[in-house]
Design an enzyme around this catalytic site. Structure first.
Site, PDB file in Angstrom:
ATOM      1  N   LYS A  62       0.978  -1.162   0.051  1.00  0.00           N
ATOM      2  CA  LYS A  62       0.135   0.076   0.013  1.00  0.00           C
ATOM      3  C   LYS A  62       0.885   1.268  -0.075  1.00  0.00           C
ATOM      4  O   LYS A  62       1.634   1.499   0.929  1.00  0.00           O
ATOM      5  CB  LYS A  62      -0.881   0.021   1.133  1.00  0.00           C
ATOM      6  N   ALA A 112      -9.269   5.437   5.197  1.00  0.00           N
ATOM      7  CA  ALA A 112      -9.154   6.579   5.985  1.00  0.00           C
ATOM      8  C   ALA A 112     -10.303   7.205   6.326  1.00  0.00           C
ATOM      9  O   ALA A 112     -11.066   7.562   5.589  1.00  0.00           O
ATOM     10  CB  ALA A 112      -8.054   7.496   5.668  1.00  0.00           C
ATOM     11  N   ASN A 143      -8.913   1.555  10.543  1.00  0.00           N
ATOM     12  CA  ASN A 143      -7.728   1.351  11.640  1.00  0.00           C
ATOM     13  C   ASN A 143      -8.275   2.086  12.814  1.00  0.00           C
ATOM     14  O   ASN A 143      -8.595   1.592  13.833  1.00  0.00           O
ATOM     15  CB  ASN A 143      -6.426   1.883  11.024  1.00  0.00           C
ATOM     16  N   THR A 144      -8.121   3.523  12.809  1.00  0.00           N
ATOM     17  CA  THR A 144      -8.599   3.953  13.915  1.00  0.00           C
ATOM     18  C   THR A 144      -9.667   3.852  14.773  1.00  0.00           C
ATOM     19  O   THR A 144      -9.797   3.683  15.947  1.00  0.00           O
ATOM     20  CB  THR A 144      -8.271   5.974  13.775  1.00  0.00           C
TER      21      THR A 144
END
Lengths: 255, 369
Positions: free
Chosen positions: A96, A183, A205-206
């Site tokens: 990535k 994101a 992710n977060t």
């Protein structure tokens, strides 16, 4: 049969996860076991290539596709060098591309990303570039050999949701490679929204790693992504601005 | 080209005491609702009124830090290479006039020191020296970087200010981060505390972080030595400096440290002591002003306080520190630059982090040099 194939690999689960913000990376194994997540991205900058000490790679189950990312790269050249390091270290040939030279908002640099994608695709990498959603850049990435494009939903780590929705919709419409929203997605409902629109997958992710219970949140995301995909395939009924009565008032006129 | 000095000048006649005294808790609440803070919003958070909203500030700071950095803390440790110093900083044990044993590690000693630290699992290192004029000092530093490179993935330096070309040579040798504290932003206090030596040159030091950005270091860390001067204006200028650098050099990771000075040589006592509560307020205000900036907490602070400060915005901690030259290989080496208050081993710090729900990170970059 609804199939997502990237780099010759068929993926059943359309949730991709990140790995950089967990208190304990071992939770990744539990997430994979409970959700069937198949793609995990890992910042190569955090991977010890000398093989000593704790190594996040040990926490990624063998059946998963390891997606090393070039986080920390500020130029195409750095991204290329990191990708080559990853492959040489046995991390496979997926990569990535992340090229970010803005430490304030962490927005990706599309120009440098396109350069790195061209070089690495030529070298046989399966390249998934993280990008600022822009049609021209997406088409350039396709031409450069990207296996998918990964537009941001909102600035990375913000959990703000699908703020770039209108442009991502156009990318989905116009790109011949899969569009993976990466994101900014903060809630499962936002991932479902992206999938309903026709996104091929979501990378989160977060929102998972910083949730009160990361494992349960990963399950919620996995289900939301699957539900969004099903809804897309089911072709939702048209949304109208007025009620559609089942006994129309003008029905007596006949057709 | 410009310099941060112009921004300091712009506040030359600003009435800090007056502004801080007029802030109300209601104004602090308004600032807490904002995503982007102006410099005066930041100063509002450094006011006495903000103390009444400390818990609300802490909650937001914690949330922002977790969001942007996750549940991870970077670990590093310093290596003191040499303590020869031509400067006369009144608060520093390496002061030219201090009667301490002077030493510069040999290449073999550097190697052993690096091995001893690497054995603890640490992979990020900060190299420190006193100031020694001349070309030899830079060559020595570069040679040291080449020696420690084998053992570490990230190398920082905390040395005297240099010019852009010198910084470029260090970056090419494998240094990725520059740490340089202004010590004190107030010009008159700076002049008084640095009576002799090249460090007297306020501007040369003030512009050093910017030269570091120009030289291409991946990260530049700045700070004021808290306790040297009344802290609200010092914290304000530190934040303003960080914000100036981040806006101008988007590609450089700008970080802040909050070093608090306790005591120095010859019974030097901080003229403007900073309490634990003050330190918390400074830390929180920084985090809210610059949500993505790294914040470093050193072993100057005691273990228990460090544990409490951890969730308030810290992203990077030193561990297993020894501030004496040769401190990791030589039991006799006991004259450090400052007193280490948190004496836990690297492993103890690591265990504490895990127990508190953080992942200790030893590596965050592969040197491509």
């Amino acid at each position: 049969m609804d199939r997502l194939v990237i780099g010759g690999r068929e993926l059943k689960n359309r949730l991709f996860i990140g790995s950089g913000k967990f208190a304990d990376e071992r939770v990744i194994r539990d997430i994979v076991a409970q959700t069937g997540v198949e793609v995990v991205t890992v910042a190569l900058r955090r991977v010890s290539l000398s093989g000593d000490g704790e190594n996040i790679l040990h926490c990624i189950p063998k059946e998963c596709v390891l997606l090393p990312n070039t986080s920390g790269a500020r130029t195409a050249e750095e991204a290329i060098r990191i990708a080559r390091l990853a492959r040489a270290a046995g991390c496979g040939n997926w990569v990535k591309i992340e090229v970010i030279s803005d430490n304030k908002y962490l927005l990706p640099d599309n120009n440098e990303t396109i350069k790195a994608t061209g070089v690495l695709a030529e070298e046989g990498f399966v390249v998934l570039p993280y990008m600022h959603p822009d049609l021209y850049a997406a088409k350039e990435l396709e031409r450069a050999g990207a296996a998918a494009v990964m537009p941001l939903g909102a600035p990375i780590g913000t959990n703000r949701g699908l703020k770039t929705k209108e442009i991502v919709r156009i990318l989905i419409e116009e790109c011949s490679v899969p569009v993976i929203v990466d994101a900014g997605i903060g809630k499962p409902s936002e991932a479902a929204e992206a999938m309903e629109m026709g996104a091929a997958a979501c990378l989160v992710n977060t929102a998972i790693a910083t949730a009160g219970d990361p494992l349960v949140m990963a399950r919620a995301f996995s289900q939301a992504v699957a539900a969004g995909r099903l809804a897309y395939l089911a072709q939702p009924g048209e949304r109208t601005e007025y009620a559609r009565a089942s006994s129309p008032l003008t029905g007596f006129l006949g057709s | 080209m410009g310099s941060f000095y112009e921004q300091i000048e712009a506040y030359a006649s600003f009435d800090f005491a007056g502004f801080l005294g007029r802030v109300t808790p209601r104004q602090v609440d308004l600032v807490l609702k904002k995503d982007f803070l102006s410099p005066l919003d930041f100063l509002t958070l450094l006011s006495p009124a903000a103390l009444e909203r400390l818990e609300a500030m802490a909650q937001k700071a914690h949330r922002l830090t977790r969001q942007h950095f996750g549940r991870v803390i970077q670990l590093y440790t310093p290596i003191y290479l040499a303590n020869y110093c031509v400067n006369h900083c009144l608060y520093c044990n390496f002061n030219h006039r201090s009667d301490i044993n002077r030493r510069q590690l040999t290449e073999a000693e550097i190697e052993r020191e690096a091995e001893a630290i690497a054995a603890t699992g640490l992979r990020q290192i900060l190299l420190l020296t006193g100031e020694k004029p001349g070309k030899d000092a830079l060559d020595y530093l570069i040679r040291s970087v080449e020696i420690v490179r084998k053992h570490f993935t990230a190398i920082g330096i905390e040395v005297n200010p240099m010019d852009v070309d010198e910084y470029r040579r260090l970056a090419a040798a494998g240094v990725d981060s520059l740490t340089i504290y202004q010590e004190v932003y107030d010009r008159s206090v700076y002049d008084r505390l640095h009576p002799a030596g090249p460090k007297k040159d306020y501007r040369w030091r003030l512009d050093a972080p910017e030269r570091g950005c120009q030289a291409g270091f991946r990260a530049v860390n700045i700070g004021a030595l808290l306790g040297l001067n009344h802290w609200p204006s010092e914290a304000f200028f530190t934040g303003l400096h960080a914000s100036y650098l981040q806006n101008k050099y988007l590609g450089t990771e700008i970080g802040i440290a909050v070093p608090r000075i306790k005591a120095g040589p010859g019974n030097y006592q901080p003229e403007a002591p900073v309490t634990d509560r003050d330190l918390v307020q400074i830390l929180l205000a920084f985090r809210l002003f610059m949500p993505r900036a790294g914040i470093t907490l050193s072993t100057r602070e005691p273990a228990e306080l460090r544990n409490h400060l951890l969730p308030l915005g810290i992203t990077r901690m030193s561990a297993g520190s020894n501030t004496a030259v040769g401190g990791h290989i030589d039991d006799e080496a006991d004259e450090g630059q400052f007193h280490v208050s948190d004496e836990r081993s690297v492993d103890e710090v690591r265990q504490m982090l895990i127990a508190k729900g953080y992942q200790p990170v030893h590596q965050d970059w592969h040197s491509l040099a």
